[in-house]
Design a protein around this motif. Sequence first.
Motif, PDB file in Angstrom:
ATOM      1  N   THR A  68       0.844  -1.180   0.000  1.00  0.00           N
ATOM      2  CA  THR A  68       0.000   0.000   0.000  1.00  0.00           C
ATOM      3  C   THR A  68       0.885   1.238   0.000  1.00  0.00           C
ATOM      4  O   THR A  68       1.805   1.332   0.801  1.00  0.00           O
ATOM      5  CB  THR A  68      -0.907   0.034   1.248  1.00  0.00           C
ATOM      6  N   SER A  69       0.621   2.164  -0.878  1.00  0.00           N
ATOM      7  CA  SER A  69       1.361   3.423  -0.888  1.00  0.00           C
ATOM      8  C   SER A  69       0.452   4.527  -0.388  1.00  0.00           C
ATOM      9  O   SER A  69      -0.773   4.409  -0.399  1.00  0.00           O
ATOM     10  CB  SER A  69       1.848   3.753  -2.303  1.00  0.00           C
ATOM     11  N   LEU A  70       1.035   5.622   0.036  1.00  0.00           N
ATOM     12  CA  LEU A  70       0.227   6.736   0.502  1.00  0.00           C
ATOM     13  C   LEU A  70      -0.512   7.403  -0.657  1.00  0.00           C
ATOM     14  O   LEU A  70      -1.556   8.023  -0.468  1.00  0.00           O
ATOM     15  CB  LEU A  70       1.109   7.746   1.244  1.00  0.00           C
ATOM     16  N   ASP A  71      -0.012   7.233  -1.882  1.00  0.00           N
ATOM     17  CA  ASP A  71      -0.780   7.691  -3.041  1.00  0.00           C
ATOM     18  C   ASP A  71      -2.081   6.905  -3.156  1.00  0.00           C
ATOM     19  O   ASP A  71      -3.136   7.457  -3.490  1.00  0.00           O
ATOM     20  CB  ASP A  71       0.038   7.516  -4.325  1.00  0.00           C
ATOM     21  N   GLU A 160      -6.113  18.138   2.670  1.00  0.00           N
ATOM     22  CA  GLU A 160      -4.855  17.918   1.971  1.00  0.00           C
ATOM     23  C   GLU A 160      -3.738  18.764   2.579  1.00  0.00           C
ATOM     24  O   GLU A 160      -2.564  18.400   2.510  1.00  0.00           O
ATOM     25  CB  GLU A 160      -4.992  18.245   0.475  1.00  0.00           C
ATOM     26  N   ASP A 161      -4.121  19.890   3.190  1.00  0.00           N
ATOM     27  CA  ASP A 161      -3.123  20.800   3.766  1.00  0.00           C
ATOM     28  C   ASP A 161      -2.813  20.487   5.220  1.00  0.00           C
ATOM     29  O   ASP A 161      -1.657  20.566   5.647  1.00  0.00           O
ATOM     30  CB  ASP A 161      -3.607  22.248   3.650  1.00  0.00           C
ATOM     31  N   GLU A 162      -3.850  20.163   5.995  1.00  0.00           N
ATOM     32  CA  GLU A 162      -3.663  19.928   7.421  1.00  0.00           C
ATOM     33  C   GLU A 162      -4.599  18.817   7.888  1.00  0.00           C
ATOM     34  O   GLU A 162      -5.822  18.975   7.861  1.00  0.00           O
ATOM     35  CB  GLU A 162      -3.952  21.203   8.235  1.00  0.00           C
ATOM     36  N   GLY A 201       6.625  10.881   3.973  1.00  0.00           N
ATOM     37  CA  GLY A 201       6.108  10.999   2.610  1.00  0.00           C
ATOM     38  C   GLY A 201       7.057  11.688   1.666  1.00  0.00           C
ATOM     39  O   GLY A 201       8.251  11.739   1.927  1.00  0.00           O
ATOM     40  N   PRO A 202       6.550  12.196   0.561  1.00  0.00           N
ATOM     41  CA  PRO A 202       5.184  12.689   0.372  1.00  0.00           C
ATOM     42  C   PRO A 202       4.199  11.570   0.012  1.00  0.00           C
ATOM     43  O   PRO A 202       4.635  10.481  -0.308  1.00  0.00           O
ATOM     44  CB  PRO A 202       5.340  13.677  -0.791  1.00  0.00           C
ATOM     45  N   PRO A 203       2.874  11.868   0.107  1.00  0.00           N
ATOM     46  CA  PRO A 203       2.324  13.177   0.482  1.00  0.00           C
ATOM     47  C   PRO A 203       2.150  13.328   1.987  1.00  0.00           C
ATOM     48  O   PRO A 203       2.217  14.420   2.513  1.00  0.00           O
ATOM     49  CB  PRO A 203       0.974  13.195  -0.222  1.00  0.00           C
ATOM     50  N   TYR A 204       1.880  12.220   2.694  1.00  0.00           N
ATOM     51  CA  TYR A 204       1.671  12.295   4.138  1.00  0.00           C
ATOM     52  C   TYR A 204       2.734  11.476   4.853  1.00  0.00           C
ATOM     53  O   TYR A 204       3.347  10.579   4.280  1.00  0.00           O
ATOM     54  CB  TYR A 204       0.294  11.749   4.523  1.00  0.00           C
TER      55      TYR A 204
END
Length: 245
Positions: A68-71, A160-162, A201-204
């Motif tokens: 599993t990827s964070l994407d 997506e930002d916080e 990450g990215p993204p998280y």
Amino acid sequence: MRLSVVVAASVTIGAVIFSLPSGTQAVSPFVQSIKDWGNGMKSIIIEDRTTHLGADPSTAKTPPPPETSLDDILQLQEEEALNTPSYELSSHLLRPVLVTEEIAREGFMGDFLLSKAIPERFNKVKFELVLDTENPVNPDDYYESTQMRVQYTSEGKSIEDEIIQFDYVYVMPGEKIEGAMLRDMSTVKLADGSEALMYIGPPYNSFQWMMGSNNMSLFGTLSEEEMTAIANDFQEQKFPGSTRR
């Protein structure tokens, strides 16, 4: 989002056993380990050995769980905006249900603790229990659940930002569970001597560890230092004095 841990049938153990907080090793029935699947992929495995259920895990034929990827998690998040996620467990169809903090506290079967180290910019919080709304797992207690989600966001910011999302999973007696498998995860030593898995990450960013009877995972827009501080705070609350030097 499915960064929350997945119940595994049985998994061959070829892992390094986690250390537990000082003072708990002799009495804790929980065994926590890291499974290295190769190619940089790792996952966390937790077992409650209060009772031993089923066949010897060394004979298990279950293949490694899918990577599993964070994407993938972000894609799932977009899909879930259109379709509330659900999955089957035996004869039950389970999905996260928005509840109050009071109901979450009463319904979650594991240790209900909230971190005192959440950065101030996260000023909104919501609670979810994973339930079968049509056919409750426990007919005598509609809100009883082994899984809870706590999500923090910032007012005026998109997720997506916080965002910080915690997934709590209560490890039942005799149960073995396995966390989501991600590439390039590193092992982090917490202040109490226990260990965690961390992905940057990215993204998280992501963090997975064990707190008492709970398998804990978090992901979000947090720094390595912030995630470690949050995990240490949880451990200090659960095992007072264990993080003091």
